[in-house]
Write an enzyme that holds these catalytic residues in place. Structure first.
Site, PDB file in Angstrom:
ATOM      1  CG  ASP A 136      -1.754   1.119   1.296  1.00  0.00           C
ATOM      2  OD1 ASP A 136      -2.406   1.093   0.338  1.00  0.00           O
ATOM      3  OD2 ASP A 136      -2.441   1.783   1.901  1.00  0.00           O
ATOM      4  CD  GLU A 178      -0.061   5.359  -3.957  1.00  0.00           C
ATOM      5  OE1 GLU A 178      -0.028   5.780  -2.679  1.00  0.00           O
ATOM      6  OE2 GLU A 178      -1.236   4.439  -3.821  1.00  0.00           O
ATOM      7  CG  ASP A 192      -7.963   4.773   1.125  1.00  0.00           C
ATOM      8  OD1 ASP A 192      -8.013   3.161   1.292  1.00  0.00           O
ATOM      9  OD2 ASP A 192      -7.085   5.480   1.406  1.00  0.00           O
TER      10      ASP A 192
HETATM   11  C1  GLC Z   1      -4.353   3.022   2.912  1.00  0.00           C
HETATM   12  C2  GLC Z   1      -4.842   2.126   1.981  1.00  0.00           C
HETATM   13  C3  GLC Z   1      -6.069   1.698   2.916  1.00  0.00           C
HETATM   14  C4  GLC Z   1      -5.897   0.810   4.427  1.00  0.00           C
HETATM   15  C5  GLC Z   1      -5.117   2.057   5.487  1.00  0.00           C
HETATM   16  C6  GLC Z   1      -4.136   1.635   6.693  1.00  0.00           C
HETATM   17  O1  GLC Z   1      -5.391   4.062   3.280  1.00  0.00           O
HETATM   18  O2  GLC Z   1      -5.796   2.905   0.538  1.00  0.00           O
HETATM   19  O3  GLC Z   1      -6.617  -0.231   2.435  1.00  0.00           O
HETATM   20  O4  GLC Z   1      -6.509   0.627   4.873  1.00  0.00           O
HETATM   21  O5  GLC Z   1      -3.761   2.419   4.119  1.00  0.00           O
HETATM   22  O6  GLC Z   1      -3.353   1.204   6.258  1.00  0.00           O
END
Ligand code: GLC
Length: 823
Positions: A432, A435, A508
Site C-alpha cells: 500500500d 504511489e 480508498d
Molecule cells: C490506506 C489504504 C487502506 C488501508 C490504510 C491503512 O488508506 O488505502 O486500504 O487500510 O491505508 O493501512
C-alpha cells in the site's frame, strides 16, 4: 545517462533548425520558481529528408530530429522521436522484452510519402510535413497525426516535453487508461498520469493511484490502441481542448508509442498484453472471498472474525492484517502485545482454511534500533535527494526513508525481507502507499534520484513506476521464498505491466451508491487496460453502508475478479453477517455462488494468462459496432459467457439490461431470451440480472467454506443448449504451484451443438494433469425436445430426469467422456 545513437551516424553538433514560431506556440513559464519568466518554444518535425533501414527499424530524419519506426509484429508498430537525433537507450519497465515477431514487411516510396507495410498494417510518413498515420490493408486510415510530433526543451531539468497529436473523429470513443474514476468512454476529457494517494476520491477526480498510458480508440466500429510508454507525468486529451484532436504528451522522456492495430477491441487488448505480459495464474484460493479491515487486532479479534465465517457458514479464504499488526508500524515486525505468537495464530487460521495476508508499506521508520532501517542504511538502499541528503517523509510509522525499488539490488534485498513472514506461514502481501504517498507533501520531491535499473533518473521519471517496482520486488521475493508456490500480492499503485506481478484494488473508496457505480466502471476499465485481477473495497472504505448497499456491493463483487470487503478503522463492523437478515442470507448465497463458479473464473484466468483476454468485458467490447453500447457501462460479461448487470440504485425493483445479439438464458430461471435488445429484468434484493450465453458449458464446484476444504468428487457441468456450435474451456491444475508452466494442467475444450431433435457435447483435453474426480453431473438447460436417449461414449445412460416444463435434463456420468449425445 549514456545515450546511444542507433543509426551510428555523426550527431549534428549544432543543428540548424528552423523553429516554427507561431504565436500560440510561444508562451511563458509562469510557474517556474527557478527560471521565472522564460519564453518556451515548441518545435515541430519539419519534413523527412531521408530514410534508412536497419533490420525491422526505419529511421526518418529531418534537419534536426530523427523518428524511428520499429515493426514489432504484423499489427504492432512502435514510433519513437529523438528531438536532436539522439535516442535514449532502450529500456522499459512495461515491456520487459520487445519480441519482434514479423517476417515480411516492405518500404515503399512515392512523391508524397514513405510507406512501410506489413501483411495487415501500413505506416505512412508524409514527405511534406512528417505526419505519421496508419491504415489497414483496405487502405482505411485508422490513426493519423493532426500535427507533426513536437517537443519543447526543458531548461530546468534537461530533456524535453514531448507531444503527439492525432486526429479525433466526431464519433470516436476512447477507453482504457487504468483506474480513472469516470465514465467508461473517455471522450471529451483530459487526464494526467501521476500516481496519487487519493483518499475518498470523487467521480472525475484525476489523477488517482495508477498510471496506465494505454488507450483504445473506437471509430466507426474499428478499434486501435496507443500505448504511450513514458513513465514521466503524462497527459492525455481526448478531444477536450480541441474536439478534432487527441493528444498525449509527457513532461520528459521520449515520445515513444506503440500503435496497436485492431480492428477488434479484444485484439487490441490481447496485443497490448503481448507487449506488457499477462497475470500469472493466481493461487486458486485467491479467487475466493477475502475479508479485510483497518485493522483486525488483537489476535482474539482476528479469530473471532474467522470463526464468524465458519459459524455463519459463509465461505472465506483470505483474512488480512492491516498496519496495526506491526510494532509502531515498522514493516517486518510484530506488535507482540496484540500478536504474541503469530506463527501459532497463522497456523490455526490455516487449519481452518484461512490464508493470512499482511500489509507492507514502503516507508521504513528512521530508527537505528530497527534492523530493516539499519540494513537499508548500511547498504545505501534508501532514496536520496539531488544533493545527497536522504529522502525523508512522514507516513504511518513517523519519519521514514524509502527503498529505491528501481535498483535491482534493492529489489533483491527487499525480497529477502519476507523470509520471516513466509516462515510464519503468511500467504500473501498487500503493498500500500506506494504511489509513493507521503503525508503533507503528497509524494517525493522531483529531485529525488533513482537508480532506474542503471538508466538513472529523477523522481520525475521514476515516480509512476515506484509502486510497480515495489510490488515486483515483493512478488519475486515471495516466489523464491515460497519455493515455487504461488504467492498472492496486491498493490495500490502501478504502471503498465504491473499485472505481471500482482492484483490491484481501486483504493480508498466511499460507502455510497455513486462509488458502487464508479467501482463497476473502474474494474471494467482496469480489465480492458491490461489489469485483470482487480476489485473494489466492497462496502466502501470510508463511511457507512446500510445493509442494502453492502449486499448490492457483495453481489457486484461476486463478479469482480478480486473479491474483498475492506473498511476504515472508524467504521462499524463490516462482515457479511453484520447487517442481520435478510442481508446475511443473501450475502451468503452470493459468496457461495462465487465459490461454485471458481472453476469458471479460474478457466477465464487461464484464457487471460495464456491468450491475453481480459476477465471483465464491457458490452462495447462484445459488440463494438453497436453505437449504443458506448453508453452502456453498468453491464459487462464475466469471461465471455456470463453477462452481469449489477444493481446500482437503492430500492430498485427492476432494471433494463441490454443483451448482445444471440441467445441467452436467464441464470436464475433458465428462460431463453433472444438478444440484440433491451429487456426489463426484476431485481429483488435476492438477485441481480445474470444471463448465460447459449452454447456455454459452465463448470461448477460444490460449495466449500474455503478452497480445498474437501476433495472434489464430482463436477457439475451446466450446459446451455444452442443450435450453433459453441466452444467452452475448463482449466484445472494443482492450483498452487507453477507446474502449469511445464504443461502440468488440464485444459478441457467443450463443443456444444444442437439440432431441433438432438444435442451433442464433445470434450477434448490438453495438458498433463489429470483431476482426481471422474464424476460429472450434467444440468442441460433449454433442450427444445423431449429426450429419450442419452449416449455417453457409446454407452447408454438410462438414469435421467427431464423437467418438461423447465426444459432441464439432469443426469450423471461417472467417466471422463469424449462425447455425449442426447436425442
Ligand atoms: C490506506 C489504504 C487502506 C488501508 C490504510 C491503512 O488508506 O488505502 O486500504 O487500510 O491505508 O493501512
Amino acid at each position: 545517462m549514456e545515450q546511444n545513437n542507433p543509426s551510428n551516424d555523426p550527431i549534428p553538433e549544432s543543428p540548424a533548425v528552423k523553429l516554427i514560431e507561431q504565436e500560440e506556440e510561444v508562451f511563458q513559464h509562469v510557474n517556474n520558481p527557478v527560471l521565472g519568466l522564460k519564453p518556451i518554444v515548441k518545435k515541430y518535425l519539419t519534413a523527412p529528408e531521408n530514410v534508412e533501414q536497419k533490420g525491422n527499424k526505419f529511421f526518418f530524419r529531418d534537419t534536426e530530429a530523427t523518428v524511428e519506426v520499429t515493426i514489432v509484429t504484423d499489427e504492432i508498430i512502435r514510433v519513437r522521436m529523438a528531438p536532436h537525433s539522439v535516442f535514449l537507450e532502450e529500456f522499459s519497465y512495461a515491456v520487459p522484452k520487445l519480441e519482434v515477431k514479423v517476417s515480411v514487411f516492405h518500404l515503399h516510396e512515392n512523391e508524397n510519402e514513405y510507406r512501410i507495410s506489413t501483411s495487415t498494417v501500413n505506416c505512412h510518413i508524409s514527405k511534406k510535413d512528417f505526419l505519421v498515420s496508419f491504415s489497414d490493408s483496405q487502405n482505411h486510415v485508422t490513426s493519423a497525426d493532426a500535427t507533426p510530433m513536437h517537443w519543447e526543451e526543458n531548461v530546468q531539468f534537461g530533456g524535453y516535453y514531448v507531444f503527439g497529436t492525432k486526429v479525433c473523429h466526431p464519433e470516436e470513443a476512447f477507453y482504457g487508461l487504468g483506474d480513472k474514476p469516470t465514465d467508461l468512454n473517455l471522450r471529451g476529457k483530459r487526464f494526467v498520469n501521476w500516481n496519487t494517494d487519493a483518499y475518498s476520491f470523487a467521480w472525475n477526480q484525476d489523477p488517482i493511484y495508477r498510471s496506465i498510458p494505454f488507450y483504445i480508440s473506437l471509430n466507426e466500429g474499428i478499434a486501435h490502441g496507443i500505448f504511450f510508454d513514458n513513465t514521466f507525468k503524462a497527459h492525455f486529451d481526448f478531444g477536450s481542448e480541441d474536439r478534432n484532436k487527441t493528444s498525449f504528451w509527457a513532461d520528459g522522456g521520449e515520445l515513444q508509442y506503440y500503435y496497436i492495430h485492431g480492428p477488434n477491441m479484444m485484439d487490441v487488448v490481447k496485443r497490448y498484453h503481448l507487449l506488457t505480459g499477462t497475470h500469472p495464474m493466481p493461487p486458486l484460493w485467491a479467487l475466493g472471498y477475502h475479508q479485510c479491515r483497518w485493522s483486525y487486532y488483537p489476535e482474539s479479534k482476528v479469530k473471532k472474525v474467522a470463526n464468524g465465517f465458519r459459524e455463519n457458514k459463509i465461505p472465506c479464504d483470505g483474512i488480512y492484517l492491516d498496519i496495526d499488526y506491526m510494532d509502531g508500524y515498522r514493516c517486518f515486525t510484530w506488535n507482540r502485545k496484540y500478536f504474541p505468537d503469530p506463527k501459532k495464530m497463522i497456523k490455526e487460521l490455516a487449519a481452518d482454511g484461512f490464508k493470512t495476508v499482511v500489509i507492507i508499506d514502503p516507508g521504513i521508520r528512521v530508527d537505528d534500533n530497527y534492523w530493516v532501517f539499519k540494513e537499508g542504511k548500511e547498504k545505501r538502499y534508501f532514496c536520496r535527494r539531488c544533493d545527497d541528503y536522504f529522502m525523508e517523509g512522514h507516513v504511518w510509522p513517523g519519519r521514514c526513508q524509502f527503498p529505491d525499488f528501481t535498483n535491482p539490488e534493492v529489489r533483491e534485498w527487499w525480497g529477502t525481507l519476507f523470509d520471516e513472514l513466509v516462515q510464519l506461514g503468511v500467504a500473501g502481501v498487500w503493498n500500500d502507499m506506494n504511489e509513493p504517498a507521503v503525508f503533507g507533501a503528497g509524494t517525493f520531491p522531483d529531485d529525488v534520484r533513482h537508480q532506474y535499473d542503471g538508466y538513472r533518473g529523477s523522481h520525475r521519471k521514476a515516480h509512476n513506476v515506484y509502486g510497480m517496482q515495489m510490488v515486483r520486488a515483493t512478488y519475486e521475493g515471495m516466489r523464491k521464498l515460497m519455493k515455487n508456490k504461488r504467492p498472492f500480492t496486491i498493490t495500490r499503485a502501478g504502471y503498465s505491466g504491473v499485472q505481471r506481478f500482482t492484483s490491484v484494488w481501486t483504493g480508498d473508496n466511499v460507502a455510497s451508491w455513486e462509488h458502487l457505480r464508479l467501482g463497476n466502471v473502474q474494474c471494467q476499465r482496469l480489465s480492458m487496460s491490461g489489469i485483470p485481477f482487480c476489485g473494489t473495497d466492497i462496502g466502501g472504505f470510508s463511511g457507512e453502508p446500510d445493509g442494502e448497499l453492502f449486499t448490492r456491493w457483495i453481489q457486484m463483487g461476486t463478479f469482480s475478479p478480486f473479491m474483498r470487503a475492506h473498511s476504515a478503522g472508524d467504521t462499524k463492523e463490516r462482515e457479511p453477517w453484520s447487517f442481520g437478515e435478510p442481508y446475511t442470507a443473501i450475502n451468503r448465497k452470493f459468496i457461495e455462488l462465487r465459490y461454485k463458479l471458481i472453476p469458471y473464473l479460474y478457466s477465464t484466468f487461464w484464457e487471460h494468462h495464456r491468450y491475453g483476454f481480459p476477465i471483465l468485458r464491457p458490452v462495447v467490447m462484445q459488440e463494438q459496432d453497436e453505437i449504443n453500447n458506448q453508453a452502456r457501462q453498468d453491464e459487462f460479461t464475466y469471461g465471455d459467457k456470463i453477462l452481469v448487470c449489477p444493481v446500482m440504485e437503492p430500492g430498485q425493483t427492476s432494471r433494463k439490461v441490454y443483451l448482445p445479439k444471440g441467445n441467452w438464458f436467464g441464470y436464475w430461471d433458465n428462460e431463453l431470451i433472444e438478444g440484440g435488445r433491451e429487456v426489463e429484468v426484476a431485481t429483488p434484493l435476492e438477485t441481480i440480472p445474470l444471463f448465460v450465453k447459449a452454447g456455454s458449458v459452465i463448470p461448477e464446484y460444490p460449495v466449500m467454506q474455503y478452497v480445498g476444504e474437501k476433495e472434489i468428487e464430482e463436477v457439475k457441468l451446466n450446459v446451455y443448449y444452442s443450435e450453433a456450435p459453441a466452444n467452452s474451456f475448463f482449466f484445472e491444475d494443482y492450483g498452487e504451484t507453477f507446474a502449469y508452466e511445464q504443461d502440468i494442467y488440464s485444459e478441457k475444450k467443450f463443443v456444444a451443438s444442437g439440432k431441433p431433435t438432438s444435442f451433442t457435447l464433445q470434450q477434448s483435453m490438453e495438458g498433463l494433469y489429470t483431476p482426481r474426480y471422474e464424476n460429472y453431473h450434467f444440468n442441460v438447460v433449454g433442450l427444445p425436445f423431449k429426450p429419450s436417449k442419452i449416449i455417453a461414449d457409446g454407452k447408454e445412460v438410462t438414469d435421467f430426469v427431464f423437467d418438461a416444463e423447465k426444459l432441464i435434463l439432469d443426469f450423471k456420468f461417472t467417466k471422463n467422456f469424449k462425447q455425449i449425445e442426447i436425442a
